[in-house]
Enzyme design. Structure first.
Site, PDB file in Angstrom:
ATOM      1  N   LYS A 122      65.508  60.037  78.377  1.00 16.39           N
ATOM      2  CA  LYS A 122      64.868  58.266  79.407  1.00 16.39           C
ATOM      3  C   LYS A 122      63.747  57.718  78.159  1.00 16.39           C
ATOM      4  O   LYS A 122      62.841  57.668  77.684  1.00 16.39           O
ATOM      5  CB  LYS A 122      63.945  58.392  80.345  1.00 16.39           C
ATOM      6  CG  LYS A 122      63.680  57.410  81.273  1.00 16.39           C
ATOM      7  CD  LYS A 122      62.983  57.656  82.863  1.00 16.39           C
ATOM      8  CE  LYS A 122      63.565  56.825  83.471  1.00 16.39           C
ATOM      9  NZ  LYS A 122      62.910  56.879  85.206  1.00 16.39           N
TER      10      LYS A 122
ATOM     11  N   GLU B 164      73.148  81.751  88.495  1.00 15.09           N
ATOM     12  CA  GLU B 164      73.072  81.810  90.003  1.00 15.09           C
ATOM     13  C   GLU B 164      74.174  82.075  91.110  1.00 15.09           C
ATOM     14  O   GLU B 164      74.458  81.393  91.927  1.00 15.09           O
ATOM     15  CB  GLU B 164      72.086  81.027  90.194  1.00 15.09           C
ATOM     16  CG  GLU B 164      71.044  81.058  89.536  1.00 15.09           C
ATOM     17  CD  GLU B 164      70.437  80.655  87.997  1.00 15.09           C
ATOM     18  OE1 GLU B 164      69.338  80.077  87.527  1.00 15.09           O
ATOM     19  OE2 GLU B 164      71.435  80.206  88.034  1.00 15.09           O
TER      20      GLU B 164
ATOM     21  N   THR C 199      68.899  85.375  84.017  1.00 15.21           N
ATOM     22  CA  THR C 199      69.337  84.050  83.697  1.00 15.21           C
ATOM     23  C   THR C 199      69.138  84.251  81.836  1.00 15.21           C
ATOM     24  O   THR C 199      68.670  84.863  81.321  1.00 15.21           O
ATOM     25  CB  THR C 199      68.455  82.969  84.064  1.00 15.21           C
ATOM     26  OG1 THR C 199      66.825  84.071  84.120  1.00 15.21           O
ATOM     27  CG2 THR C 199      69.058  83.011  85.708  1.00 15.21           C
TER      28      THR C 199
ATOM     29  N   TRP D 177      68.163  55.585  81.664  1.00 13.76           N
ATOM     30  CA  TRP D 177      68.693  57.250  81.148  1.00 13.76           C
ATOM     31  C   TRP D 177      69.991  57.289  80.578  1.00 13.76           C
ATOM     32  O   TRP D 177      70.745  56.164  80.103  1.00 13.76           O
ATOM     33  CB  TRP D 177      68.959  58.286  82.449  1.00 13.76           C
ATOM     34  CG  TRP D 177      68.425  58.021  82.883  1.00 13.76           C
ATOM     35  CD1 TRP D 177      67.749  58.082  84.498  1.00 13.76           C
ATOM     36  CD2 TRP D 177      67.359  59.714  83.283  1.00 13.76           C
ATOM     37  NE1 TRP D 177      67.141  58.339  85.194  1.00 13.76           N
ATOM     38  CE2 TRP D 177      66.512  59.679  84.306  1.00 13.76           C
ATOM     39  CE3 TRP D 177      66.962  60.058  81.733  1.00 13.76           C
ATOM     40  CZ2 TRP D 177      65.365  60.117  84.836  1.00 13.76           C
ATOM     41  CZ3 TRP D 177      66.013  61.237  82.304  1.00 13.76           C
ATOM     42  CH2 TRP D 177      64.710  61.028  83.265  1.00 13.76           C
TER      43      TRP D 177
END
Length: 552
Positions: free
Chosen positions: A444, A338, A187, A449
């Site tokens: 937030k 992944e 990654t 949100w």
């Protein structure tokens, strides 16, 4: 008590060796072209010839002590030779570690050490970049250089790739377990050290079969595929394997990834299908505009029909521009190291689809062999109603179940047979996924949100804005407020942007600050590097702040 009745089908393992057999026996005349210079010129061979060289490379590597389980690193561009390395190393039962050449030297050294690489196959044009890494790592027994080294560059005790192949004999391919490791990708490591994803043969083959479908990549033997995504990014998005399944020609750009060469290669090589992060296609579009404005060599993209893009939100304006000007379907997809790319794809039903652009703006519909769900903060599964927002989780035979190497912390990512992706979004009853943010990037504000992804998309809909990235800025009253970094193609004011956004998002979503920058930093996978952007907030001298804060 009844017992399960076993099936009576052959138990033939799903391995990359079968894909090599298919290249050799079914599609030997499919072509592999490698771009040799910025003019778009190519050297071309066939799948059949590549397969014969793969045999000899495997024999040569065996003479160097490579066997089942040996880790072999590749540090190379997308070329014919890198394709040969893919199939030889994996087919031997060794593990190919595709080293990300865009990482920092320290991080590259970490991944080589962590992987336990014993042999490195090194593109000669990248040798100077890799030498400092080589001086720092232990355990590398051999370095094989592909191509001629530049003048003045020496790699101690290096072996020559073509010389090894010329002296190689025959090779007896082993029978492999389909669940055995085939390749290792890391990654990008935006939060700590990169983590190793160890792909099995089975996962690679199943991903290739799923992506070859009409409603996935849709690649056939009639296509010429320009493989722009680096082969060190999630197995080149699976293209070396999908093209083996379909018999499509492969065009490998090597280091020639600038917009001029890309446009010329598409036009001169008759490319029909390609891929890449949005910035690549933004640059090609700007190059086409520049050529039209200055009377330079025109970019027609006449043969190109499909481009798969991802890695970050694809602006609707970019997708519309390719559709309207070139007749190209620029399709958004979603995936990660992944889970391979293409776990969802925003294929639609054509220009007459009334939901066409709504679908194009989504991450896409769930692809075969993947299962998705959205979970709440308490871990409960949320309804697939297109409205309930939670963390996206995924499982399937092409999804990692753990990270490579003992001691790697996996508790926060893998649970109950599912992978927590870190992406936040919604899923509807027909399997359409809409990503609203990364969990670490969602803002937030006042207990509600705000989607940085949606704000970025709306900002990039403005005709003056080339790129935009939005991050949360700490706020004593609201906890966080959005702050926008903007790359503009022409002069534009903050007031213009705020007035434009005010017609498209809730007013309390409007950013409280703006910084106009020359470019937005990116990770090695082409995503906006919001960790860097958040770090720049306190020192952004060019920022324009809006004093009144959110208006609800």
């Amino acid at each position: 008590m009844s017992t399960a009745l076993p099936g009576l089908m052959m138990d033939v393992p799903l391995t990359t060796a079968h894909l090599l057999w298919r290249m050799r026996a079914v599609h030997p005349d499919a072509r592999v072209s490698t771009v040799t210079d910025a003019s778009g010129a190519c050297r071309t061979t066939t799948f059949g010839a590549v397969a014969e060289r793969v045999d000899r490379l495997a024999a040569a590597l065996a003479e160097l002590g490579v066997g089942v389980g040996t880790r072999v690193g590749s540090f190379a561009w997308n070329t014919q030779e890198h394709l040969e390395i893919y199939y030889a190393v994996m087919g031997m039962g060794a593990v190919l570690h595709t080293i990300n050449l865009r990482l920092h030297e320290d991080t590259i050294a970490y991944t080589v050490e962590h992987a336990g690489d014993e042999v490195i196959l090194l593109d000669a044009t990248l040798a100077e970049r890799f030498l400092p890494v080589l001086a720092r790592v232990r355990g590398v027994r051999h370095v094989v250089v592909v191509g001629a080294l530049p003048d003045g560059v020496e790699v101690p005790d290096a072996l020559d790739y073509d010389t090894l192949l010329d002296g190689a004999g025959s090779y007896d391919w082993p029978e492999l377990d389909e669940r055995a490791a085939a390749s290792l990708c890391y990654t990008s490591g935006t939060t700590g050290h990169p983590k190793g994803v160890l792909y099995s043969h089975r996962s690679i083959v199943l991903h290739a079969l799923a992506m070859a479908g009409t409603d996935a990549y849709g690649i056939s033997r009639r296509d010429r595929v320009l493989s722009i995504v680096p082969m060190f990014h999630a197995m080149g998005w699976g293209l070396p394997f999908v093209c083996a399944v379909a018999g499509a020609d492969l065009v490998m750009p090597a280091a020639h990834l600038q917009p001029g060469p890309v446009g010329r290669v598409v036009d001169e090589q008759g490319v029909t299908w390609s891929c890449g992060v949005p910035t690549v296609w933004m640059d090609v579009l700007r190059h086409a505009d520049e050529m039209a404005r200055t009377g330079g060599r025109p970019v027609t993209l006449a043969t190109l029909r499909t481009v798969i893009s991802g890695g970050t939100q694809v602006p609707e304006s970019l997708m519309r521009a390719y559709a309207e000007r070139f007749g190209v379907d620029l399709v958004q997809g979603w995936g990660m190291t992944e889970i391979f790319p293409g776990a969802t794809l925003s294929m639609d039903q054509g220009a007459d689809d009334p939901e066409r652009w709504s679908h194009r703006g989504a991450a896409g519909r769930v692809s075969p062999l993947y299962e998705l769900r959205v979970t709440g903060e308490d871990g409960s599964t949320l309804p697939s109603d297109g409205a309930s927002v939670g963390e996206v989780e995924v499982r399937g035979p092409a999804v990692a179940g753990a990270y490579f190497a003992p001691g790697t912390d996996t508790a926060d990512r893998f649970h109950d047979g599912w992978l927590r992706t870190g992406d936040v979004g919604t899923l509807d009853r027909r399997g359409w996924l809409r990503i609203t943010d990364r969990s670490k990037d969602a803002i937030k504000s006042g207990g509600e949100w705000i989607s940085s992804v949606d704000l970025e998309a709306e900002l990039m809909a403005h005709d003056a804005v080339r790129e935009a990235a939005v991050v949360g800025r700490p706020d004593p009253r609201w906890s966080e407020r959005p702050f926008a970094y903007v790359v503009a193609d022409r002069p534009v004011t903050v007031d213009e942007l705020r007035d434009f956004l005010a017609t498209r998002v809730a007013r309390w979503w409007l950013p409280d600050g703006y910084a106009f920058v020359e470019e937005i930093p990116r990770t090695s996978t082409g995503k906006f590097d919001k960790l860097v952007l958040r770090g720049q907030l306190s020192s952004s001298a060019s920022a324009t702040m809006i004093p009144e804060g959110p208006r609800r």
